[in-house]
Design a protein around this motif. Structure first.
Motif, short mmCIF file in Angstrom:
data_model
loop_
_atom_site.label_atom_id
_atom_site.label_comp_id
_atom_site.label_asym_id
_atom_site.label_seq_id
_atom_site.Cartn_x
_atom_site.Cartn_y
_atom_site.Cartn_z
N VAL A 133 41.25 34.92 35.10
CA VAL A 133 40.26 33.90 35.46
C VAL A 133 38.97 34.56 35.95
O VAL A 133 37.87 34.14 35.58
N LEU A 140 41.61 26.95 34.23
CA LEU A 140 42.01 28.09 33.41
C LEU A 140 43.20 28.81 34.04
O LEU A 140 44.15 29.19 33.35
N ASP A 157 34.10 38.28 44.84
CA ASP A 157 35.53 38.46 45.10
C ASP A 157 36.25 38.09 43.81
O ASP A 157 35.62 37.75 42.81
N LEU A 158 37.59 38.13 43.86
CA LEU A 158 38.35 37.58 42.74
C LEU A 158 38.25 36.06 42.78
O LEU A 158 37.83 35.47 43.78
N ALA A 159 38.68 35.41 41.69
CA ALA A 159 38.54 33.96 41.61
C ALA A 159 39.35 33.25 42.70
O ALA A 159 38.90 32.26 43.26
N PHE A 160 40.55 33.77 42.99
CA PHE A 160 41.42 33.11 43.96
C PHE A 160 41.84 34.10 45.05
O PHE A 160 42.92 34.67 44.98
N PRO A 161 41.00 34.28 46.06
CA PRO A 161 41.29 35.30 47.08
C PRO A 161 42.59 35.06 47.84
O PRO A 161 43.31 36.00 48.15
N ARG A 162 42.92 33.77 48.11
CA ARG A 162 44.15 33.54 48.87
C ARG A 162 45.38 33.81 48.01
O ARG A 162 46.39 34.31 48.51
N TRP A 175 33.36 30.70 45.60
CA TRP A 175 32.59 29.88 44.68
C TRP A 175 31.39 29.26 45.36
O TRP A 175 31.43 28.90 46.53
#
Ligand SMILES: [Cu+2]
Lengths: 565, 219
Positions: free
Chosen positions: A189, B30, A117-122, B18
């Motif tokens: 990111v 970052l 997924d993307l680094a920050f899904p929310r 993660w």
């Protein structure tokens, strides 16, 4: 990337038992509105942006009807101002800026780098909500009677004189802008921290590079627009005279801040388009992309130099001649990396086995229209010509060639290229080819006459005009009808293909990117086993390579020109 | 990756997608730095405008600067600098065995100092209104450009205050959530990210202090 990896990781996908992948993972409205799956968020974006594209389209259709006759007879002058303003605001901030990154970038970036997924899904879902909230403000403006400042919100008209919903419109842009910033941070990111083992920076597909560079431009340019709009609103609401000469302020400061964002915004629209075309052309030429390294450097150069050319929008605003000289020079400089890209796409075709599927036709359309838009940009970068052409239809035609001819063509190239990945179905090829050609034709039909009348002196933003310009306006409006048909057609046949389209298999184009190694549509977690990468991208025809399986069948089928089951 | 050896605290702090808390921490940091870069460009619009007008109206900016309250500005600067030092202790303390409660106490102190700043700011604003320092027809000063100085005064301090309110909420949220789940608190990257954000709010203020409160003093 490599077919060896494909063979031992993903099992051959049985086409008869159609796996709906992420699309089958929940069917309720809640499962969509609260999803954190980047693929579903991409779909949410696509639907939202499509709605706004058509609202912005209706606004300009009314404008084009007004312009068929020289007299102001279809809408009032005041309504006319509100229509072209609405068209500009919606098309820029609620379609073009988010178009490719928020839909295809969202969907493809994790797949292309082999991430779940993307680094920050929310945060990703949150940025969609910001876009929707901004969109809601725009709809409010529309229903409440509109805004008449032009999409540029120039002071002091916007901050003091305008009797329209300026503040609501500015809030709309402000909020949507922060949605884009959130997306940009997420992409940066993700690209830094989530690449698959072996996927070094110089093995990244150019689409990923385009998403990365555009994200950097987004997070550095958008906040300056946010501040410009904030100060404009503060002046309108509280009366602080930052842009008001009566209190010692200078309206030109607003223009500087506005264009510090809005020139890079053109690159926010065009860099993703370049990324798309760099994926499509090698695939349908079956060639490694020519000059990969220079394509990367060109993207970086465009995004850096693009920050230092904003003054070319203000050659006639009383900018100092020395500043004009520098901005003019830098505007010529920024054309160099763009030209490198055009030459490299062309060189990629050399000795390729070119086939003309719809994505390739759209990509060719991009190259042609972008080249026209870019070259006329050079006219406007030279000060004497710009003084003549400022605020004429020549400028309108120029930036529509870049932003619409370029970006929208690439958007459709992407839509057709990755449609099978997103939905699992093939679009009908004949229809799509017809739409692609029609779009190119309709676009030129609409906008080429605008170059001519602009050169002859027809100013922008007027609902009435001297009769000698009528022939060009009639041509342009007729072209707009063709263009509208070309935009509506995919809406029809792509919807049709959702149910009746041929099942595509995982990699109908025999393309090399990691996104093609998983099933179509991909499962929610993207890959059953996370891939590793051993080769450079665009590894078409590696040594000793023979097309087999689905890829060979597709090529054969496409050479027969059919879309038979 | 090392999915087998995850502690319960790490598990509480891990978020999709993660699998490795160290990677996640890197990513959040970052992301926060990227956001701070964006924030810096946001404020730079104001700083650029201020710089230009100050070079056009040096005398008026000098006179107008002397009208600000150095007492309020100085006290608030001291408060924010102390709060920054306090909050800077948190990321290390949070991960140090046995110092979790201390770290949470520091968060509360930082938040309270932030509130104190806002209260002082409120009093300062009231005084400014009484003295007719709001740009408009009753504006106190007459030099051309003085109104501009105070436009920047109001915009800069107000936009900074909005950031401070967000920062206070973030500190309080972290302290509350950390008390509820001390394991999560030791591992979550939110601690470092929040402290970074607080640092930015503080740094922006020091620039504001220098360009708003100091012109026109001395000499
Ligand atoms: Cu420009």
């Amino acid at each position: 990337m490599s077919d060896a990896v494909l063979d031992d990781t993903s099992l051959p996908h049985d086409v008869s038992t159609f796996d709906k992948g992420y699309l089958g993972d929940g069917h309720t409205l809640r499962s969509w509105l609260l999803t954190t799956d980047h693929k579903r968020i991409a779909i949410l974006y696509a639907l939202t942006l499509t709605i706004f594209f058509f609202i912005g389209g209706v606004a300009i259709a009314l404008v084009r009807i007004e312009l068929v006759t020289p007299a102001q007879d279809f809408v009032t002058a005041d309504e006319y101002n509100r229509l072209f303003t609405l068209h500009g605001i919606i098309m820029v901030w609620f379609f073009l800026v988010p178009s490719i990154p928020a839909t295809f970038g969202n969907f493809l970036l994790p797949l292309m780098i082999g991430a779940r997924d993307l680094a920050f899904p929310r945060l990703n879902l949150f940025s969609w909500y910001l876009t929707v909230i901004g969109g809601a403000f725009t709809v409010y403006v529309l229903l409440a009677g509109g805004v008449d400042t032009g999409w540029t919100f120039y002071t002091p008209y916007s901050s003091i004189y305008s009797n329209s919903h300026v503040i609501a419109a500015a809030i709309a842009v402000f909020v949507a802008g922060f949605g884009t910033i959130a997306t940009g941070i997420n992409f940066i990111v993700t690209t830094h921290t989530m690449r698959a083992p072996g996927l070094t920076w110089f093995r990244l597909p150019l689409f990923v590079w385009a998403m990365y560079t555009v994200s950097v431009v987004i997070i550095l340019a958008t906040p300056v627009l946010a501040m410009a709009l904030t100060l404009m609103m503060a002046e309108r609401f509280f009366g602080v005279p930052i842009f008001n000469p009566q209190g010692g302020g200078d309206p030109i400061l607003f223009q500087h801040l506005f264009w510090f964002y809005s020139h890079p915004a053109v690159y926010i629209m065009i860099l993703p388009a370049m990324g798309v075309v760099s994926e499509v052309i090698p695939c349908f030429a079956r060639r490694r992309l020519f000059g990969y390294d220079f394509m990367v450097y060109a993207l970086v150069a465009i995004s850096v130099v693009g920050f230092f050319v904003w003054g070319h929008h203000m050659f006639v605003s009383g900018e100092s001649p020395y500043a004009n000289l520098v901005f003019s020079f830098l505007s010529f400089v920024v054309a160099v990396p763009s030209a490198i890209k055009v030459f490299n796409w062309t060189a990629t075709l050399y000795r390729g086995q070119i086939t003309y599927e719809a994505p390739m036709l759209y990509a060719f359309g991009f190259v042609g229209l972008f080249t026209m838009g870019g070259l006329t940009g050079l006219f406007l970068a030279s000060i004497p010509i710009d003084v003549q052409a400022t605020d004429t239809y020549f400028v309108i035609a120029h930036f529509h060639y870049v932003m619409v001819g370029g970006t929208v063509s690439a958007f459709f190239a992407a839509l057709h290229f990755w449609w099978s990945k997103i939905t699992g179905r093939m679009y009908p090829e004949t229809w799509a080819r017809f739409a692609a050609v029609l779009m190119y034709f309709g676009f030129n039909f609409t906008f080429f006459p605008q170059f001519i009348m602009g050169w002859a002196g027809m100013p922008r933003r007027y609902g009435s005009y001297p009769p000698e310009f009528q022939i060009y306006h009639v041509l342009s409006s007729a072209g707009a009808v063709v263009l509208a048909a070309a935009y509506l057609m995919p809406l029809g046949y792509l919807t049709w293909s959702l149910r009746w389209g041929r099942r595509a298999g995982d990699n109908p184009w025999g393309a090399t990117g990691l996104e093609w190694q998983t099933s179509s549509p991909p499962p929610t977690h993207n890959f059953d086993k996370l891939p590793t990468v051993e080769r450079a991208p665009y590894d078409y025809h590696p040594e000793g390579y023979v097309e087999t399986g689905e890829a060979a069948r597709t090529i054969e089928a496409s050479q027969k020109g059919g879309e038979q089951e | 990756m090392t999915a087998a050896r995850i502690t319960p605290a790490e598990k509480a702090a891990l978020r999709e997608p993660w699998e490795d808390i160290a990677r996640q921490r890197q990513a959040v940091e970052l992301g926060m730095w990227a956001f701070l870069a964006s924030e810096l460009l946001f404020f730079s619009g104001l700083f650029a405008g201020y710089t230009i007008y100050r070079s056009i109206y040096p005398q008026a900016f000098w006179e107008a600067g002397a009208e600000t309250s150095l007492w309020f500005g100085g006290a608030n600067t001291a408060i924010l600098l102390i709060s920054s030092a306090v909050v800077a202790l948190v990321p290390r303390a949070a991960r140090w065995p046995g110092l979790g409660r201390f770290a949470r106490a520091m968060l509360w102190i930082g938040a309270l100092l932030g509130v104190a700043f806002l209260v002082l700011k409120g009093f300062e604003y009231r005084e400014d209104f009484h003295e007719h320092l709001w740009p408009g027809p009753d504006f106190k000063l007459h030099a051309e450009g003085a109104e501009l100085f105070f436009s920047f005064y109001w915009c800069l301090t107000a936009i900074h205050a909005v950031h401070l309110v967000v920062g206070i909420c973030l500190l309080a949220r972290l302290a509350v959530a950390g008390a509820r789940d001390p394991g999560w608190f030791t591992e979550t990257p939110a601690v470092q990210a929040t402290a970074l954000y607080w640092g930015l709010v503080d740094i922006i203020w020091t620039v504001v202090f220098v360009i708003i409160y100091l012109p026109g003093r001395g000499g």
